[in-house]
Design an enzyme around this catalytic site. Structure first.
Site, PDB file in Angstrom:
ATOM      1  N   SER A  83       0.840  -1.204   0.000  1.00  0.00           N
ATOM      2  CA  SER A  83       0.000   0.000   0.000  1.00  0.00           C
ATOM      3  C   SER A  83       0.868   1.245   0.000  1.00  0.00           C
ATOM      4  CB  SER A  83      -0.916   0.023   1.233  1.00  0.00           C
ATOM      5  OG  SER A  83      -0.183   0.316   2.416  1.00  0.00           O
ATOM      6  N   GLY A  92       7.346   7.617  -6.172  1.00  0.00           N
ATOM      7  CA  GLY A  92       8.392   6.614  -6.171  1.00  0.00           C
ATOM      8  C   GLY A  92       8.380   5.685  -4.966  1.00  0.00           C
ATOM      9  N   VAL A  93       7.376   5.796  -4.091  1.00  0.00           N
ATOM     10  CA  VAL A  93       7.335   4.954  -2.890  1.00  0.00           C
ATOM     11  C   VAL A  93       7.161   3.491  -3.273  1.00  0.00           C
ATOM     12  CG1 VAL A  93       6.059   4.439  -0.780  1.00  0.00           C
ATOM     13  CG2 VAL A  93       6.496   6.819  -1.409  1.00  0.00           C
ATOM     14  N   GLU A 119      -5.173  -3.802  -8.263  1.00  0.00           N
ATOM     15  CA  GLU A 119      -5.243  -3.153  -9.574  1.00  0.00           C
ATOM     16  C   GLU A 119      -4.161  -3.769 -10.459  1.00  0.00           C
ATOM     17  OE1 GLU A 119      -6.324   1.288  -9.446  1.00  0.00           O
ATOM     18  OE2 GLU A 119      -5.193   0.976  -7.589  1.00  0.00           O
ATOM     19  N   TYR A 123       1.108  -3.679 -11.567  1.00  0.00           N
ATOM     20  CA  TYR A 123       2.243  -4.587 -11.379  1.00  0.00           C
ATOM     21  C   TYR A 123       2.889  -5.075 -12.669  1.00  0.00           C
ATOM     22  CZ  TYR A 123       0.864  -4.388  -6.551  1.00  0.00           C
ATOM     23  OH  TYR A 123       0.566  -3.928  -5.288  1.00  0.00           O
ATOM     24  N   PHE A 409      -3.889 -14.223  -0.221  1.00  0.00           N
ATOM     25  CA  PHE A 409      -2.917 -13.912   0.820  1.00  0.00           C
ATOM     26  C   PHE A 409      -2.624 -12.412   0.838  1.00  0.00           C
ATOM     27  CE2 PHE A 409      -0.789 -15.416  -3.014  1.00  0.00           C
ATOM     28  CZ  PHE A 409       0.100 -14.420  -3.292  1.00  0.00           C
TER      29      PHE A 409
END
Length: 409
Positions: A83, A92-93, A119, A123, A409
Site C-alpha cells: 500500500s 516513487g514509494v 489493480e 504490477y 494472501f
C-alpha cells in the site's frame, strides 16, 4: 520529499497494518483476524517507507511453496500487504519497495514472486504477468441440477464443527495441492485462515459450516460454506455462500455439489474462486444457470529466470532460444536456450540466434501453463523469429489442467 525504507520492527506492526487498512479504504478487521495476520507476518520480509515519523508505504512477503507444472513444489515469495498512502502517490514509494523486495528475493531461494493485485495495471510495469484466472458463479439451483454419478449414494455427508474438521480437511487439501499448478502448500499457521469466521465479516450470512464427505469411514472431501438469509413474500430465497470445496475423486466431488445444491430453503450456490476448468461446468445439467464469470487471480514474476524455467516440466518437447526483455530485473535480460520435455528441462545463457522475443511479463503469464504464448502473440506481445518456434513453445508451456490459486494472501 525525504523518505526512508527499512525493515519492519515488531513494535511498528500495529501502525503498519493500520496504514494498510486505511489505504484500502475499509473498516478495521475484527480482532481475531488481525491477530492471525500479525502471527503470519514475516517481519524480516516486511518493508515500511517512513516520511518523518509516519509510515506512508507498506509491503511484505510470505514464504510459500507453489505447485508448478510437473508437480514440483517450488519456493515462491508471496508478495502481500502492499500500500501507499494517498498523500504519497506517484512519488516513487511503490517503486522503491518493489526494487528492494525483488533484490531481496533474488538473493534467496525463491526463483519466482507471486501476488494478487488490487489493480492489475500497477504490477505489469514490475514484470508481473497474469498467470491464473478464477471462476465465479451464482448457480440457480432451482433451474439446474447436478448430475448424479454412479456411487454418489455411497458417499456419507457429515456436518462437523470447523475446528474439529480442520485436520481432516487439511489432509485432503495436502493431497490435492500437488495436482494443480498454482496451488500453495499449506505452511504452518495457514490452516487457520479458512477457520476465520468473525460475525462482523459474514456479510449477513450465518456461521460457517463444514461438511465432510466420507467413503468407508475415510474423509475424501469437504466443503465449507455459510447460508445467507433472503426471504420475500413468496418464500425463502436463501443463498449458499461457498468458501472452499475439495475432493479426492470425481464421485465425491459430485456428491458434495449435490449436497450443496439441495440444502433446504436455498435457491442458489455462490462462489468466487474455483478453477476455470472446474468439473462443475460438466456436472451442471444447464451450465448457463451458473451465471459464470472469470477474472484475473495470481500474477507471476520470474525473478531468477533460468532457475524458474528449469523447475517445471513441459508437456511437449521444446528447444527454443528466448530473447527476453526485463527492464526492472536486468539480470534476466538477454538470450536463454530452453530445452525440456515431460521429464525435465535446462535453461542456460546462449549467444545463438533467438527464436522468440518477449518480455519477462509474458513468460510469467505462461509459466504455470495457463495463458498461452500463442494467445499473447496474437495480442502482439510475443514475436516469432523462427517459423514454427511459437507453436512448439506454446504447446510445451501449456498444461493439461488450468493453473489455479486456491486461496488469497
Amino acid at each position: 520529499m525525504t523518505t526512508e525504507l527499512r525493515v519492519l520492527e515488531q513494535d511498528d506492526w500495529e501502525e503498519f497494518y493500520g496504514r494498510l487498512e486505511r489505504a484500502f479504504g475499509g473498516p478495521a478487521e475484527p480482532p481475531e483476524e488481525r491477530a492471525l495476520w500479525r502471527e503470519l507476518t514475516e517481519l524480516e520480509r516486511s518493508l515500511a517507507v517512513w516520511d518523518g515519523g509516519e509510515i506512508v508505504g507498506t509491503a511484505g512477503a510470505f514464504s510459500f511453496r507453489m505447485t508448478v507444472p510437473g508437480g514440483a513444489s517450488l519456493p515462491a515469495a508471496g508478495v502481500t500487504m502492499v500500500s501507499v498512502q494517498p498523500t504519497h502517490r506517484r512519488r516513487g514509494v511503490l517503486t522503491s519497495m518493489m526494487r528492494r523486495q525483488l533484490d531481496d528475493v533474488r538473493e534467496g531461494p525463491e526463483p519466482v514472486a507471486v501476488l494478487t493485485a488490487s489493480e492489475p495495471a500497477i504490477y505489469g510495469r514490475f514484470g508481473y504477468g497474469m498467470g491464473t484466472l478464477q471462476l465465479r458463479a451464482n448457480v440457480d439451483t432451482t433451474r439446474t441440477a447436478v448430475r448424479a454419478l454412479p456411487g454418489v449414494d455411497d458417499v456419507r455427508m457429515r456436518l462437523v464443527p470447523l475446528e474439529a474438521a480442520s485436520e481432516a480437511c487439511e489432509a485432503v487439501y495436502a493431497r490435492v495441492a500437488p495436482t494443480r499448478p498454482g496451488m500453495l502448500a499449506r505452511q504452518p499457521g495457514w490452516e487457520r485462515v479458512p477457520l476465520l469466521d468473525a460475525p462482523g465479516s459474514r456479510d449477513g450470512a450465518g456461521e460457517r459450516l463444514c461438511v465432510v464427505a466420507e467413503v468407508d469411514g475415510e474423509v475424501r472431501g469437504y466443503a465449507r460454506y455459510s447460508v445467507k438469509l433472503s426471504w420475500s413474500s413468496f418464500g425463502p430465497d436463501n443463498i449458499v455462500k461457498l468458501s472452499d470445496v475439495e475432493a479426492l475423486d470425481p464421485v465425491v466431488y459430485a456428491a458434495l455439489w449435490r449436497y450443496l445444491s439441495s440444502i433446504d430453503l436455498t435457491s442458489r450456490v455462490a462462489f468466487y474462486n474455483r478453477p476455470v476448468d472446474d468439473p462443475l461446468l460438466h456436472l451442471l445439467t444447464d451450465v448457463r444457470r451458473g451465471e459464470l464469470a472469470v477474472r484475473d487471480s495470481l500474477h507471476v514474476r520470474l525473478v531468477n529466470l533460468g532457475e524458474a524455467l528449469e523447475a517445471r516440466t513441459y508437456t511437449a518437447p521444446v528447444d527454443v532460444v528466448l530473447e527476453v526483455e526485463d527492464g526492472f530485473c536486468p539480470w534476466n535480460a538477454g538470450r536463454w536456450r530452453l530445452s525440456g520435455d515431460a521429464k525435465g528441462a535446462t535453461c542456460e545463457r546462449t549467444t545463438d540466434a533467438a527464436d522468440l522475443a518477449l518480455s519477462v511479463k509474458e513468460l510469467g503469464a505462461a509459466y504455470l501453463g495457463g495463458p498461452t504464448l500463442r494467445g499473447q502473440a496474437d495480442a502482439g506481445l510475443v514475436t516469432e523469429l523462427r517459423p514454427g518456434a511459437l507453436a512448439e513453445a506454446s504447446r510445451a508451456f501449456r498444461g493439461d489442467v488450468q493453473p489455479w490459486l486456491s486461496h488469497g494472501f
